[in-house]
Design a protein around this motif. Structure first.
Motif, PDB file in Angstrom:
ATOM      1  N   MET A   1       0.939  -1.290   0.247  1.00 50.36           N
ATOM      2  CA  MET A   1      -0.351  -0.370   0.471  1.00 50.36           C
ATOM      3  C   MET A   1       0.817   1.225  -0.145  1.00 50.36           C
ATOM      4  O   MET A   1       2.292   1.403   0.412  1.00 50.36           O
ATOM      5  CB  MET A   1      -0.868  -0.100   1.308  1.00 50.36           C
ATOM      6  N   ASN A   2       0.045   2.667  -0.445  1.00 55.78           N
ATOM      7  CA  ASN A   2       1.114   4.004  -0.836  1.00 55.78           C
ATOM      8  C   ASN A   2       0.724   5.055   0.413  1.00 55.78           C
ATOM      9  O   ASN A   2       0.373   5.721  -0.024  1.00 55.78           O
ATOM     10  CB  ASN A   2       1.210   4.071  -2.760  1.00 55.78           C
ATOM     11  N   GLU A   3       0.259   3.741   1.409  1.00 54.56           N
ATOM     12  CA  GLU A   3      -0.475   4.569   2.551  1.00 54.56           C
ATOM     13  C   GLU A   3       0.449   5.669   2.710  1.00 54.56           C
ATOM     14  O   GLU A   3       1.773   5.265   3.564  1.00 54.56           O
ATOM     15  CB  GLU A   3      -1.454   4.418   3.025  1.00 54.56           C
ATOM     16  N   PRO A   4       0.225   6.952   2.815  1.00 55.29           N
ATOM     17  CA  PRO A   4       0.677   7.661   3.630  1.00 55.29           C
ATOM     18  C   PRO A   4       1.340   6.972   5.321  1.00 55.29           C
ATOM     19  O   PRO A   4       0.223   7.040   6.129  1.00 55.29           O
ATOM     20  CB  PRO A   4       1.199   9.565   3.737  1.00 55.29           C
ATOM     21  N   ARG A   5       2.410   7.118   6.563  1.00 56.32           N
ATOM     22  CA  ARG A   5       2.726   7.312   7.430  1.00 56.32           C
ATOM     23  C   ARG A   5       1.658   8.246   8.132  1.00 56.32           C
ATOM     24  O   ARG A   5       1.948   9.125   7.803  1.00 56.32           O
ATOM     25  CB  ARG A   5       4.065   6.850   7.542  1.00 56.32           C
ATOM     26  N   TYR A   6       1.296   8.129   9.201  1.00 53.74           N
ATOM     27  CA  TYR A   6       0.798   9.091  10.288  1.00 53.74           C
ATOM     28  C   TYR A   6       1.749   9.348  11.040  1.00 53.74           C
ATOM     29  O   TYR A   6       2.307   8.877  12.044  1.00 53.74           O
ATOM     30  CB  TYR A   6      -0.391   8.000  11.797  1.00 53.74           C
ATOM     31  N   THR A   7       1.874  10.451  11.040  1.00 55.85           N
ATOM     32  CA  THR A   7       3.026  11.871  12.148  1.00 55.85           C
ATOM     33  C   THR A   7       2.250  12.252  13.155  1.00 55.85           C
ATOM     34  O   THR A   7       2.800  12.527  14.128  1.00 55.85           O
ATOM     35  CB  THR A   7       3.531  12.532  10.391  1.00 55.85           C
ATOM     36  N   GLY A   8       0.681  12.882  12.702  1.00 57.63           N
ATOM     37  CA  GLY A   8       0.013  13.336  14.017  1.00 57.63           C
ATOM     38  C   GLY A   8      -0.186  14.839  13.523  1.00 57.63           C
ATOM     39  O   GLY A   8      -0.439  16.000  14.616  1.00 57.63           O
ATOM     40  N   LYS A   9       0.778  15.342  12.562  1.00 63.21           N
ATOM     41  CA  LYS A   9       0.672  16.920  12.607  1.00 63.21           C
ATOM     42  C   LYS A   9       0.433  17.357  11.817  1.00 63.21           C
ATOM     43  O   LYS A   9       1.536  18.579  11.105  1.00 63.21           O
ATOM     44  CB  LYS A   9       2.817  16.992  12.698  1.00 63.21           C
ATOM     45  N   ALA A  10       0.067  16.539  10.283  1.00 65.30           N
ATOM     46  CA  ALA A  10       0.075  16.770   9.195  1.00 65.30           C
ATOM     47  C   ALA A  10      -1.413  17.834   8.948  1.00 65.30           C
ATOM     48  O   ALA A  10      -2.208  18.480   7.864  1.00 65.30           O
ATOM     49  CB  ALA A  10       0.032  15.990   8.009  1.00 65.30           C
ATOM     50  N   THR A  11      -2.618  17.845  10.214  1.00 69.28           N
ATOM     51  CA  THR A  11      -3.569  18.379   9.230  1.00 69.28           C
ATOM     52  C   THR A  11      -4.086  19.508  10.447  1.00 69.28           C
ATOM     53  O   THR A  11      -2.670  20.250  10.860  1.00 69.28           O
ATOM     54  CB  THR A  11      -4.913  17.596   9.865  1.00 69.28           C
ATOM     55  N   ASP A  12      -4.705  20.299   9.830  1.00 66.18           N
ATOM     56  CA  ASP A  12      -5.421  22.095  10.482  1.00 66.18           C
ATOM     57  C   ASP A  12      -5.726  21.676  12.086  1.00 66.18           C
ATOM     58  O   ASP A  12      -6.306  22.958  12.172  1.00 66.18           O
ATOM     59  CB  ASP A  12      -5.844  22.604   9.510  1.00 66.18           C
ATOM     60  N   PHE A  13      -6.170  20.988  12.510  1.00 65.16           N
ATOM     61  CA  PHE A  13      -6.968  20.723  13.188  1.00 65.16           C
ATOM     62  C   PHE A  13      -6.092  19.783  14.102  1.00 65.16           C
ATOM     63  O   PHE A  13      -7.633  19.851  15.630  1.00 65.16           O
ATOM     64  CB  PHE A  13      -8.179  20.367  12.986  1.00 65.16           C
ATOM     65  N   TYR A  14      -5.756  19.011  14.289  1.00 61.81           N
ATOM     66  CA  TYR A  14      -5.704  17.879  15.326  1.00 61.81           C
ATOM     67  C   TYR A  14      -3.486  17.979  15.881  1.00 61.81           C
ATOM     68  O   TYR A  14      -3.278  18.108  14.608  1.00 61.81           O
ATOM     69  CB  TYR A  14      -5.844  16.573  15.147  1.00 61.81           C
ATOM     70  N   LEU A  15      -3.029  17.909  16.199  1.00 57.17           N
ATOM     71  CA  LEU A  15      -1.779  16.978  17.189  1.00 57.17           C
ATOM     72  C   LEU A  15      -1.614  17.033  17.422  1.00 57.17           C
ATOM     73  O   LEU A  15      -2.110  16.159  18.806  1.00 57.17           O
ATOM     74  CB  LEU A  15      -1.306  19.075  17.505  1.00 57.17           C
ATOM     75  N   ALA A  16      -0.946  15.493  17.181  1.00 59.21           N
ATOM     76  CA  ALA A  16      -0.841  14.687  18.390  1.00 59.21           C
ATOM     77  C   ALA A  16       0.874  14.065  18.313  1.00 59.21           C
ATOM     78  O   ALA A  16       1.729  14.555  17.629  1.00 59.21           O
ATOM     79  CB  ALA A  16      -1.558  13.137  17.423  1.00 59.21           C
TER      80      ALA A  16
END
Length: 307
Positions: free
Chosen positions: A1-16
């Motif tokens: 699968m070519n999904e991006p890995r989750y970073t928790g920092k790539a959205t404009d509404f959430y920070l993990a």
């Protein structure tokens, strides 16, 4: 699968945090559900939406669990009452069959669709203890049986409804399942063993809070100055420190975001926010019960200065 890995920092509404992002990626690699716990208002639910947005998996399939929820309802439903009503009409020939009264539930439809998505099972602890136990095999194998569908109707149901007696998902790319809990009830150990655990904590630094508030209010620096935002976060942390251990529900990030919006609407300044260290403007909206309001009001009284 070519999904991006989750970073928790790539959205404009959430920070993990980095540790949460690591566990999310491991759970996805292992094809395990992600069990998320944390105090109310700390962002458990939004983690699922953050995963879907970062990994470009489309709309989240949200399942809000109630005290009356049954695991089977998430998989499929049989409208027996409608069928009974239809049998009263001698001209209604479809009542002779079962398949017209079957429909897939939200989890069943997500599995049957064989399309990668995020499924959010929200507040699993509200249901009976049998609820998580009944989901064990389904979340392990992403397949289940519709026992109510007679074998002789399977082919017709496949043609007309798009599913047969056996629902099989894509084992190579199953749904990403996020399960939240407020720990109202203990969850069974066999269920816990199948999950990877995430604890969403209240942010440890003011810098994280500043970022979270800026992202979630959508207010640009020219609308809400950095000076006001820093003063608001400092005031909020003072309130929270006093409330923790002394109130049922100390204010969390969701209360902070709403409170900052109120401060903006009312044109508060750094000076007004620091006028009374323990009672900043509109502090009452940070609490959700009469007992917590009374408790904090008593705790926050500033001793009178000697004359």
């Amino acid at each position: 699968m070519n999904e991006p890995r989750y970073t928790g920092k790539a959205t404009d509404f959430y920070l993990a945090s980095g540790s949460i992002a690591e566990i999310v990626n491991l759970a996805i690699d292992l094809k395990r559900p992600i069990l998320v716990e944390g105090e109310p208002g700390c962002g458990k639910t939004m983690l699922a939406y953050s995963i879907a947005a970062e990994k470009k998996l489309g709309e989240v399939v949200k399942i809000s669990v109630k005290s009356t929820s049954r695991a089977q309802d998430l998989l499929y439903r049989m409208n027996a009452l409608r069928r009974l009503q239809d049998t009263q009409n001698p001209n209604n020939l479809q009542a002779r069959y079962v398949h017209p009264y079957l429909s897939l539930g939200p989890l069943g439809a997500a599995i049957n669709g064989r399309k990668r998505c995020v499924v959010l099972i929200d507040e699993v602890d509200k249901a009976d203890i049998d609820f998580p136990n009944d989901l064990l095999d389904v979340l392990d194998r992403f397949t289940f049986q519709i026992d109510d569908l007679p074998e002789e109707e399977e082919q017709q149901c496949l043609r007309e409804r798009g599913f047969g007696r056996t629902i099989e998902g894509n084992r190579d790319a199953p749904p990403v399942v996020v399960i939240t809990s407020n720990r109202e009830k203990r969850l069974p150990e066999p269920f816990l063993r199948r999950c990877l655990y995430v604890r969403v904590k209240f942010p440890e630094s003011a810098v994280e809070l500043l970022d979270i508030v800026r992202k979630n209010t959508g207010l640009a620096p020219e609308e809400l100055s950095d000076a006001v935002l820093v003063a608001a976060v400092d005031a909020f942390l003072r309130v929270r420190r006093l409330a923790v251990g002394n109130t049922q529900k100390p204010p969390s990030t969701s209360e902070l975001i709403d409170w900052v919006q109120i401060l903006h609407w009312n044109g508060e300044t750094p000076e007004s926010l620091n006028q009374d260290p323990n009672r900043p403007p509109h502090w009452g909206v940070l609490f959700k019960t009469m007992a917590d309001l009374d408790s904090y009001e008593s705790l926050s009284r500033t001793p009178a200065k000697p004359g």
